[in-house]
Design an enzyme around this catalytic site. Structure first.
Site: not given
Lengths: 958, 425
Positions: A558, A633
């Site tokens: 990430d 996200d």
């Protein structure tokens, strides 16, 4: 995973000694707005080079081809271009590549220092094909591109390039005159020089007034008259060419201006796609009235939908489609890039007798595209199709195909920021068994580490990770733990010390190790562009290096845009240094390298035996070779559910098939209805993972009452029954580069009704899915494509005709999915705890007959987790139904694999009732099969053929 | 003779058939006694008997495949000799994972399952025995706590009544004081004269009676009465009738003296005394009333049918988990303290929230410190049977939502005793 928001929480709960900039974020978060703070990210106007370049309007190009410099070898044409305004020369290279592609490279002829050319993205140096000169005169050159009467016409004055097939122009370059190349230059800004140059330029202008029309030839003038150029630079300096600030950040730009730009005209094209990642419709919009689409990998906090803002990844590939042809443009540049799209504007000038036969009136639709990048060179691959699948294979020949994942990775993934400790993991794992819901991977986010030191475990919460992994292994399940590329600056942290001692960190502009703020606080960023760094990183995944790990632990990368909380636009300063290059040059590549090195580490730890599984948030062209991506996200909102479809479709079109969105939405808490609908949608998308933000209430599938648990269980089980089909699609994607989840137009390229559809999609070519993405929906209208085509509802087996919009009433349990008549889909109906538990299970074949009463399909079987398929250890069979006979024949006679799986059942949709059904096996044995015929739905079910799935057999209906 | 042999054969085969049906309990054997055909248990279909457990699902209800994984709705019976028998979903048959402790579910898989039923049975028996002991002990302790609870409840009730009595008394005094003050104010307006020494003495005497009450209540001598002080002394005040009546007598005497109210006019100092006294009585009255409402509130809480949870009321229980110390003060609040020392409220007493069968199995504390993403912290406390009263675990499954495991004898339920091992032998 979270972006900025996460930092806020951490900072707030940690200590008070944080950088002031974080306090600012704190304040912003308290303002309570949910949408992205657009002010944190640049518009084109705030990005100096974009503003400069966009200020150039279509018109006559200042560039001229110097035909006398042309050199043509068998495979390569080179030619110099000159900018008549500043006399700087460029070198054009043109290649004909195998598989109907043309490569155009443009660089400075003599750059002050080398300009960055993107490495490691092309899988090999592309093979070339011969080019031949058809004709040449003072206006230009005509080259043959080999077959299919394809030619390239290079016009000299102004420079322009047209690719034609027969009388048709497929694509024109610089037809709008927007080729621009900011040559590298010395900074000339001392006071004395300014005075001199100003005086000189005035004098020069006076001189020019009185001089004759005919100017001296280029090179002489360039040498004789540097003052003219200096004057321009003086103006340009004002435009932020040598320094640029955004908010509190300044970009020192030691190399000055270096932007490049080129326009492409696409006659007859009204639909363009691709250039992910954007939260936008599948069909790209024109950008005349707003910002161009931006490609610059960024950690965008709570991104907004339906706009051209940059997101976490960038693939500079655009597809252009019209009914007769699909083409593609691959702009190989890793710097910040902006793409303008307009339609039916300028650039239709027909010039010279060479283009006399160009057809079409001024009403012909046309799309014009313009690419602008901050640095590097122009290196563009023009993929000429003509079919969508040709373009996929052309692009795959350049950057490779989707990596073939372990079968388990195609199952369901259960994630949350965070599963708190081993007990939590065990209880969630047990919850799946208790509620009889299958899953393959449970995920651990950043909290599992010892203070955000990756490659470590929190010693309290995860005191015995190997035991935890063994407990999962006992259920044939797996785990993913996060490893981000920001490394805590802490002299007691082994990883940090080694990277620092080896000099592997990216440097700041002053030569020290670059430091930024991320989850651990102050962090360094390893220079993944270095092969030696990547090799070291890969070695860190060895079982003796990464303690507490086992074979069933995989990795999630990430924050690899890279995300730098206190950096400009939440990323790295562009003047940070990667060896000889600036971060500016390599920015969009960083995420690809992180995933590349991580996947390599996983391969190495097993001695090259096991397939890796690595999920990444940032990506670039070629990232498909290293694993899966997700759309970052998102939020628990209906529109985010909707946009997951075009976002993954766009990624699939440019090679990245293994795509998914956080099921349920990352930020905020979904309503039960939204959560169920999201599961129903996600179950039919390639990467199927539920994820949730730390601040949201728990949402494991069984927390919403027995009814909703049942709905979620049902759809996850549907996913698992279809795993054989999904796996075969992944194999196909790995072999061909075709997208798994694909827009309808890819299969129905001549049906304009499909061109803009992005609320439904195909999986492979045989399953059409129209998820329910509206709150409170009572029905959906699905377009079923294909004249003379039929589609079968996979739940009811009801038959529908193609080429119609069909209204389908829905309830909470409905997921409109249709199987194409003419296809055979293998399923495994015994859904078990995880995909590995289903390895030896038998197959049910769903044979959907078309109007010709035929059907075709494939069956692919291998061990599901090793690279042995590369050694031809697999079963690949063609299943075909024709003339009342269904047969299985070997598609890969040189491959060998044995399976315990057998054919349990054959369901034939659209069948008529036979009087007798005979199974014939390879050894010539014949036996009668029992069958059951449902006359109301015309469904024939053949009972238990029982034959091994790897063998030849046929079934005759009489 | 021949006929008889057939009968015997049929019976015998039938018996054998039902014996070898895999995955059924003995109570289901009767469904599998057919020789030629099998009727799906839901009655939906008749199939040839050889299609029972032939690894193909014929019955909608899955009843024809009790011993294989063929039916999606099916279930497999683990006999588990020596342990508890139980059903597992058919999908767990031959999936390579040992589910039945007798290994009967993995008869055709790569898994090497050992029969672990005896060990499991042992362990479970030991566990259950331990549980029973705990329960027995717990129930005894609970009985004591119930008795204590009843006493405590009565005590509190008495306390409340007494407080109410004090309040009444104080109210009477207050009214008197108020009328005296009004009188004083009225006189002051009529005859503004300087005060005289004698009157002052009188009032000092009067004051001393009020002060006496005050001093009695103000046990820490800080000049003000706190709720705790009232609570502590109220019993004393009322028990010692003599003191009280003396006070009352004094007050009555002062009040009742005929000449005081009428003739000698009050001076400035007297008025000031009067005001001060009134204020003090008012304060005392308020304090007592506050205490009454506080006590009423506490007594309004549901402490269980036998007031068995009452003893928890003034207690607090702590548990350290990693870097945090959690404190549960039942019926009051839950807090979390970090090693750095900052304390955060995880909720104030809300309500009982157990399931209908075990209403007192769970408590909820709400409206703690607000959270980042809105809402506020809350804690759910599950009460389990144990011989000690202690906080056993704290978790935060979702941000700001805490769950606690709280062990106490009063959570022990006699019904638990019925649990044991049922084994089909």
């Amino acid at each position: 995973m979270g972006g900025v928001k996460r930092s806020i929480i951490k900072m707030a709960t940690f200590t008070g000694s944080m950088a002031p900039v974080l306090v600012l974020w704190l304040a912003m978060s308290l303002s309570g707005t949910w949408a992205v703070d657009k002010g944190n990210f640049k518009t084109c106007d705030q990005s100096a080079f974009c503003k400069r370049q966009r200020a150039l309007k279509p018109g006559d190009s200042p560039y001229r081809a110097l035909l006398e410099t042309m050199e043509l070898t068998n495979t390569r044409l080179t030619l110099q271009l000159i900018n008549d305004n500043n006399k700087v020369r460029l070198l054009l290279e043109l290649y004909r590549l195998q598989g109907n592609m043309t490569r155009v490279k443009i660089n400075e002829l003599k750059p002050l220092k080398p300009r960055f050319e993107v490495p490691d993205v092309l899988i090999t140096e592309p093979s070339t094909e011969p080019l031949s000169l058809l004709s040449q005169d003072e206006n230009g050159v005509v080259l043959s591109l080999g077959t299919e009467s394809q030619r390239v016409i290079i016009s000299a004055r102004p420079f322009r390039l047209d690719i034609m097939e027969g009388p048709e122009v497929l694509m024109s370059l610089n037809s709008r005159g927007l080729l621009a190349f900011e040559h590298l230059r010395m900074r000339k800004d001392t006071f004395s020089y300014k005075v001199t140059s100003t005086v000189a330029s005035v004098w020069d202008n006076i001189k020019r007034l009185f001089s004759s029309q005919a100017e001296p030839e280029g090179e002489k003038k360039e040498e004789a008259d540097p003052a003219n150029q200096a004057e321009k630079e003086e103006e340009e300096k004002v435009d932020g060419m040598w320094e640029e600030t955004f908010k509190s950040h300044s970009d020192s730009k030691p190399n000055g201006p270096s932007a490049i730009s080129l326009d492409f005209s696409l006659p007859g094209v009204e639909h363009v796609y691709g250039i992910p990642e954007h939260a936008d419709t599948l069909r790209l919009k024109t950008t005349d009235n707003g910002d161009p689409y931006r490609l610059y990998n960024l950690d965008v906090f709570q991104y907004e939908l339906y706009n051209p803002m940059a997101l976490y990844g960038a693939v500079p590939v655009m597809l252009a489609h019209k009914a007769q042809r699909t083409t593609g443009i691959f702009w190989l540049n890793a710097a910040e890039t902006w793409v303008d799209i307009s339609s039916n504007t300028a650039g239709k000038t027909v010039f010279g007798k060479m283009l006399d036969y160009v057809q079409g009136s001024s009403e012909t639709p046309q799309t014009d595209v313009r690419w602008i990048s901050e640095s590097g060179i122009i290196d563009v691959f023009i993929m000429l199709g003509p079919t969508p699948k040709d373009v996929f294979s052309q692009y795959a020949s350049l950057t490779g195909t989707q990596s073939f994942p372990p079968l388990a990775a195609v199952g369901y993934h259960q994630c949350r920021w965070n599963y708190n400790d081993q007990e939590d993991v065990a209880s969630v794992d047990a919850g799946f068994d208790e509620h009889d819901i299958p899953y393959d991977y449970i995920w651990l986010d950043i909290e599992h580490t010892d203070g955000k030191r990756y490659f470590t475990w929190d010693s309290h919460k995860f005191a015995s990770p190997k035991e935890m992994l063994q407990a999962l292994e006992d259920k044939k399940r797996k785990m993913v733990a996060i490893v981000d590329p920001h490394i805590k600056v802490d002299s007691n942290y082994k990883i940090h010390n080694e990277i620092r001692n080896k000099g592997f960190y990216i440097k700041n502009k002053d030569g020290g190790d670059y430091e930024g703020w991320c989850w651990p606080g102050s962090a360094g960023y390893p220079d993944f562009t270095r092969p030696d760094m990547r090799a070291w990183w890969a070695s860190m995944f060895a079982y003796d290096q990464y303690e507490g790990t086992a074979e069933n632990l995989y990795t999630w990368n990430d924050m690899n845009e890279p995300s730098v909380f206190n950096g400009p636009e939440v990323t790295m300063h562009k003047d940070a240094v990667h060896g000889a290059w600036e971060h500016r040059d390599v920015h969009n590549l960083y995420g690809l390298y992180v995933q590349m090195a991580t996947a390599e580490g996983q391969i190495q730890r097993s001695g090259g035996v096991e397939r890796p599984f690595v999920l990444t948030r940032a990506f670039f062209a070629g990232s498909q070779r290293y694993g899966a991506v997700w759309t970052g996200d998102n939020a628990a909102e209906w529109d985010h559910l909707k946009v997951s479809i075009p976002m993954c479709l766009s990624l699939g079109l440019v090679g990245i098939s293994f795509c998914g969105a956080d099921v349920g939405g990352f930020f905020k808490s979904p309503s039960t209805e939204l959560l169920v609908r999201w599961y129903q949608t996600g179950a039919y998308q390639p990467f199927f993972r539920a994820h949730a933000h730390l601040d949201t209430p728990r949402r494991e599938p069984w927390l919403f009452g027995p009814e909703n648990t049942a709905l979620i269980r049902d759809v996850v089980r549907q996913r698992y029954t279809l795993l054989p089909y999904w796996y075969q699609q992944f194999y196909h994607a790995y072999r061909t580069g075709e997208p798994i989840m694909r827009p309808l137009w890819v299969e129905y390229p001549q049906d304009p009704a499909t061109f803009a559809l992005d609320d439904e999609f195909l999986i492979g070519k045989d399953l059409l899915v129209h998820p329910v993405t509206e709150e409170g929906a009572r029905g959906v209208t699905a377009y079923l494509p294909g004249k003379d085509q039929v589609w079968f509802d996979v739940h009811t087996f009801q038959k529908h005709n193609g080429a119609q919009s069909l209204y389908i009433p829905v309830t909470m349990s409905s997921i409109p999915v249709f199987q194409r008549g003419g296809s055979i889909i293998p399923r495994k109906m015994r859904v078990r705890r995880s995909s590995s538990c289903m390895t030896h299970d038998p197959y049910t074949l769903y044979v959907a007959l078309n109007l010709q009463r035929t059907a075709e399909g494939e069956l692919y079987i291998d061990d599901g987790h090793t690279f042995n398929y590369e050694k031809k250890e697999f079963i690949h069979r063609r299943l075909s139904f024709a003339k009342n006979m269904l047969s299985s024949v070997n598609l890969a006679t040189d491959a060998e694999f044995s399976t315990g799986s057998w054919i349990e059942r054959i369901v034939i949709l659209g069948a008529s009732k036979p009087s007798k059904v005979t199974l014939k096996t390879a050894d010539g044995q014949e036996s009668q099969l029992e069958f059951d015929f449902d006359a109301s739905m015309s469904v024939l079910t053949l009972r238990k053929p029982g034959v091994n799935a790897g063998l030849d057999w046929n079934v005759m209906l009489q | 003779m021949h006929f008889h042999m057939i009968i015997v054969a049929v019976f015998w085969f039938g018996f054998v058939d039902s014996r070898k049906i895999r995955g059924i309990s003995s109570s289901y054997k009767r469904f599998f006694r057919e020789r030629k055909s099998f009727l799906c248990i839901d009655g939906s279909k008749i199939i040839p008997f050889e299609q029972v457990n032939d690894d193909y699902c014929d019955c909608e209800d899955g009843s024809d495949e009790p011993g294989t994984s063929a039916c999606p709705q099916g279930r497999f019976y683990c006999t588990n000799l020596g342990f508890r028998p139980h059903y597992i979903p058919s999908s767990r048959v031959n999936d390579g994972i040992c589910d039945c402790c007798d290994a009967s579910d993995e008869y055709n898989s790569h898994a090497h399952c050992q029969n672990a039923c005896w060990n499991l049975g042992q362990r479970e028996r030991a566990y259950v025995e331990g549980q029973m002991r705990t329960l027995d002990e717990g129930l005894q302790l609970k009985q004591q706590l119930i008795e204590e609870g009843v006493l405590l409840w009565r005590e509190k009730q008495a306390q409340l009544r007494e407080l109410q009595q004090v309040a009444e008394d104080l109210q009477t005094k207050l009214e008197e004081r108020r009328s005296r003050k009004q009188e004083a104010d009225r006189l002051k307006e009529q005859t503004p004269r300087p005060p005289e020494a004698g009157d002052g003495r009188l009032f000092r005497g009067q004051n001393s009676t009020v002060t006496g009450t005050f001093k009695l209540l103000d046990s820490n001598k800080d000049g003000s009465i706190t709720v705790d002080e009232v609570q502590a002394k109220v019993a004393l005040v009322h028990d010692e009738e003599r003191v009280l009546s003396e006070d009352e007598a004094v007050i009555k005497d002062t009040h009742g003296a005929p000449g005081v109210g009428e003739d000698p006019p009050l001076k400035v100092a007297d008025r000031e005394w009067e005001a001060t006294n009134l204020k003090k009585v008012e304060e005392a009255y308020d304090t007592v009333n506050m205490e009454i409402s506080d006590l009423r509130e506490k007594l309004a809480i549901d402490y269980g049918p036998d007031w068995e949870f009452l003893f928890l009321n003034s207690q607090c229980y702590k548990l350290k988990v990693y870097e945090y110390t959690y404190t549960l003060c039942p019926f009051n609040q839950v807090t979390q303290q970090s090693t750095a020392g900052t304390e955060v409220s995880l909720g104030r007493w809300g309500m009982w929230e157990g399931p209908p069968k075990n209403q007192y199995g769970r408590m909820v504390y709400e409206n703690g410190e607000p959270c980042w993403q809105g809402g506020s912290r809350s804690t759910t406390v599950t009460l389990t049977c144990g011989t000690e009263t202690a906080l056993r675990s704290v978790k935060e499954p979702s941000k700001c939502q805490y769950i606690m495991d709280f062990q106490t004898p009063v959570a022990c339920q006699p019904v638990l005793k019925q649990r044991g091992i049922h084994s089909e032998l």
